[in-house]
Design a protein around this motif. Structure first.
Motif, mmCIF file in Angstrom:
data_model
loop_
_atom_site.group_PDB
_atom_site.id
_atom_site.type_symbol
_atom_site.label_atom_id
_atom_site.label_comp_id
_atom_site.label_asym_id
_atom_site.label_seq_id
_atom_site.Cartn_x
_atom_site.Cartn_y
_atom_site.Cartn_z
ATOM 1 N N MET A 85 -19.424 -51.124 10.507
ATOM 2 C CA MET A 85 -19.204 -49.999 9.603
ATOM 3 C C MET A 85 -18.184 -49.050 10.197
ATOM 4 N N LYS A 86 -17.320 -48.534 9.347
ATOM 5 C CA LYS A 86 -16.310 -47.564 9.782
ATOM 6 C C LYS A 86 -16.397 -46.323 8.905
ATOM 7 N N PHE A 87 -16.079 -45.183 9.480
ATOM 8 C CA PHE A 87 -16.054 -43.924 8.739
ATOM 9 C C PHE A 87 -14.735 -43.227 8.991
ATOM 10 N N GLU A 88 -14.036 -42.928 7.920
ATOM 11 C CA GLU A 88 -12.787 -42.182 8.017
ATOM 12 C C GLU A 88 -12.986 -40.818 7.377
ATOM 13 N N LEU A 89 -12.800 -39.759 8.153
ATOM 14 C CA LEU A 89 -12.916 -38.394 7.645
ATOM 15 C C LEU A 89 -11.536 -37.943 7.167
ATOM 16 N N HIS A 90 -11.440 -37.647 5.870
ATOM 17 C CA HIS A 90 -10.145 -37.286 5.290
ATOM 18 C C HIS A 90 -9.832 -35.805 5.431
ATOM 19 N N THR A 91 -10.811 -34.973 5.089
ATOM 20 C CA THR A 91 -10.562 -33.533 5.164
ATOM 21 C C THR A 91 -11.872 -32.774 5.199
ATOM 22 N N THR A 92 -11.818 -31.544 5.717
ATOM 23 C CA THR A 92 -12.946 -30.615 5.704
ATOM 24 C C THR A 92 -12.515 -29.362 4.958
ATOM 25 N N ASP A 93 -13.380 -28.870 4.074
ATOM 26 C CA ASP A 93 -13.080 -27.685 3.280
ATOM 27 C C ASP A 93 -12.803 -26.493 4.194
ATOM 28 N N LYS A 94 -11.798 -25.715 3.845
ATOM 29 C CA LYS A 94 -11.397 -24.608 4.724
ATOM 30 C C LYS A 94 -12.371 -23.440 4.706
ATOM 31 N N ASN A 95 -13.218 -23.347 3.667
ATOM 32 C CA ASN A 95 -14.148 -22.220 3.565
ATOM 33 C C ASN A 95 -15.621 -22.624 3.709
ATOM 34 N N SER A 96 -15.857 -23.866 4.115
ATOM 35 C CA SER A 96 -17.219 -24.342 4.361
ATOM 36 C C SER A 96 -17.120 -25.536 5.291
ATOM 37 N N PRO B 182 -20.762 -40.323 9.754
ATOM 38 C CA PRO B 182 -21.420 -39.804 8.546
ATOM 39 C C PRO B 182 -22.802 -39.248 8.848
ATOM 40 N N ARG B 183 -23.192 -38.225 8.090
ATOM 41 C CA ARG B 183 -24.493 -37.570 8.234
ATOM 42 C C ARG B 183 -25.267 -37.735 6.930
ATOM 43 N N TYR B 184 -26.508 -38.149 7.059
ATOM 44 C CA TYR B 184 -27.348 -38.490 5.911
ATOM 45 C C TYR B 184 -28.574 -37.591 5.916
ATOM 46 N N LEU B 185 -28.719 -36.749 4.895
ATOM 47 C CA LEU B 185 -29.888 -35.879 4.742
ATOM 48 C C LEU B 185 -30.886 -36.583 3.843
ATOM 49 N N MET B 186 -31.999 -37.003 4.398
ATOM 50 C CA MET B 186 -32.918 -37.906 3.718
ATOM 51 C C MET B 186 -33.815 -37.177 2.712
ATOM 52 N N GLY B 187 -33.896 -37.750 1.496
ATOM 53 C CA GLY B 187 -34.853 -37.277 0.509
ATOM 54 C C GLY B 187 -34.504 -36.004 -0.217
ATOM 55 N N VAL B 188 -33.224 -35.640 -0.265
ATOM 56 C CA VAL B 188 -32.787 -34.378 -0.885
ATOM 57 C C VAL B 188 -31.810 -34.725 -1.995
ATOM 58 N N GLY B 189 -31.977 -34.146 -3.178
ATOM 59 C CA GLY B 189 -32.946 -33.224 -3.669
ATOM 60 C C GLY B 189 -32.469 -32.810 -5.042
ATOM 61 N N THR B 190 -32.565 -31.531 -5.370
ATOM 62 C CA THR B 190 -32.057 -31.001 -6.635
ATOM 63 C C THR B 190 -30.525 -30.943 -6.593
ATOM 64 N N GLY C 7 -22.100 -29.708 5.568
ATOM 65 C CA GLY C 7 -21.521 -30.818 6.313
ATOM 66 C C GLY C 7 -22.216 -32.147 6.162
ATOM 67 N N VAL C 8 -23.099 -32.295 5.159
ATOM 68 C CA VAL C 8 -23.796 -33.557 4.921
ATOM 69 C C VAL C 8 -22.920 -34.459 4.046
ATOM 70 N N ASP C 9 -22.980 -35.771 4.326
ATOM 71 C CA ASP C 9 -22.155 -36.732 3.605
ATOM 72 C C ASP C 9 -22.942 -37.623 2.648
#
Length: 376
Positions: free
Chosen positions: A1-12, A247-255, A266-268
């Motif tokens: 598995m590979k993960f490529e991070l393209h960009t991060t939001d400048k205000n979050s 990648p970050r995985y937040l399990m079981g969420v949500g609305t 920062g969750v993916d």
């Protein structure tokens, strides 16, 4: 598995990336429909692809072990072939069942002894055996076996539970690294951060997980009854520690609001049974707000469910018709509502990705949270 991070939001801390697996690419942030028993309830694989536009779905190790069982899955060539799904699959290790089947299990250092919820037979899940089962299932992403402590948990219990989860993780890694997949493609293993709602434990667990240097990481033990503010607090704490290039995985969420806030932290990756479970009970998530289709106000409303979605059922069937199906307890109603809700969730994370790439995610998210949670 590979993960490529393209960009991060400048205000979050919101991120847009691409995960590449043996069964295709996943554009993040992503929502993963839950297919516990090799099926997303009421939604066939072709609808998941064409209408929901799902890029990855979940299976559950505990439930698939019981039904259809690993012999059947291996004879079929793995879960992908068994359910005719050629896109990525992630399997939950059964750690959540350690939490949810509290009256039917006994936890020991060696592993967990379950009493089958089907026939009462004894099941012995060790970290090593859980890795073997997931190898047989053939998931692209396998989860480490962990204990998910309830909320609230006292500090001593949470600490002992976390430390045992860490020992189990090392055993999972040793078994995973000493075995190979059965179907000619590579699999990957995600560790899970635990620690209940204690800052020092969450920090210690995130640091331990990060040190294992796996291809991705998960955040567990949240969305189990704690206030949303606590969930966000500990998600942020953990995301600040976990490596940014995985990648970050937040399990079981949500609305929908939970997911947008999680993306901002920062969750993916996300999963939850809410869109399908609530659909079967008449709750629709739409681009304009939440609808209780059972309400009489929709009885003669012949407008489509949601013209803001690129989904056949959403912009074909009327609110009046779906209300009728729901009231009559017709199976078609569950199919339409479930497909619609999942399409909405995939639309939501897709729009989030667009705004992250455009650089205006933070302002867009603030407006969306207010709109999406209003009751229509």
């Amino acid at each position: 598995m590979k993960f490529e991070l393209h960009t991060t939001d400048k205000n979050s801390s919101a991120r847009a990336g691409t995960i590449t697996t043996a069964h295709g690419q996943i554009q993040t942030p992503i929502f993963m429909p839950v297919g516990t028993l090799g099926t997303v309830k009421g939604v066939p694989p072709e609808a998941l692809k064409d209408q929901v536009k799902a890029q990855i779905i979940l299976g559950n190790t505990y439930h698939l072990y019981l039904r259809p069982n690993t012999e059947v899955l291996e004879a079929a060539g793995g879960l992908h072939k068994f359910m005719t799904w050629d896109r990525p699959i992630l399997t939950d290790s059964g750690g959540y069942q350690v939490y949810s089947l509290g009256q039917m299990r006994k936890i020991k250092e060696e592993g967990v002894i379950f009493k089958s919820h089907i026939d009462g037979s004894k099941l012995n899940f060790t970290p090593e055996y859980v890795m073997d089962i997931q190898r047989t299932i053939g998931a692209d992403i396998m989860m480490a076996f962990d204990e998910c402590p309830p909320y609230p948990s006292d500090y001593d219990y949470a600490k002992k539970s976390m430390e045992m989860t860490h020992r189990w993780l090392k055993r999972c890694i040793n078994r995973f690294d000493s075995t190979e997949g059965k179907y000619g493609y590579e699999q990957t293993l995600f560790p899970i951060v635990q620690g209940s709602t204690y800052k020092d434990l969450r920090r210690a667990s995130a640091e331990f997980v990060a040190e294992q240097n796996r291809e991705g990481n998960a955040i567990g033990g949240l969305s189990v009854g704690e206030p949303a503010e606590k969930m966000y607090e500990f998600t942020e704490l953990v995301c600040d520690i976990l490596p940014k290039d995985k990648p970050r995985y937040l399990m079981g969420v949500g609305t929908p609001a939970n997911i947008l806030e999680g993306i901002a932290l920062g969750v993916d990756m996300f999963d939850c049974v809410m869109p399908t479970r609530n659909a079967r009970n008449g709750m629709l998530f739409t681009t304009k707000g939440i609808i209780n289709i059972k309400n009489k106000k929709w009885e003669k409303d012949f407008s489509v469910l949601d013209d803001g979605l690129d989904c056949h059922v959403s912009n074909t069937y009327s609110k009046s018709y779906l209300r009728h199906l729901n009231k009559a307890n017709e199976i078609l109603g569950a199919y339409i509502a479930s497909t619609h809700n999942l399409a909405f969730y995939l639309h939501l994370v897709g729009e989030a990705r667009k705004h992250i790439l455009a650089g205006d995610f933070a302002s867009w998210k603030k407006e969306q949270v207010e709109v999406l949670m209003q009751r229509l």
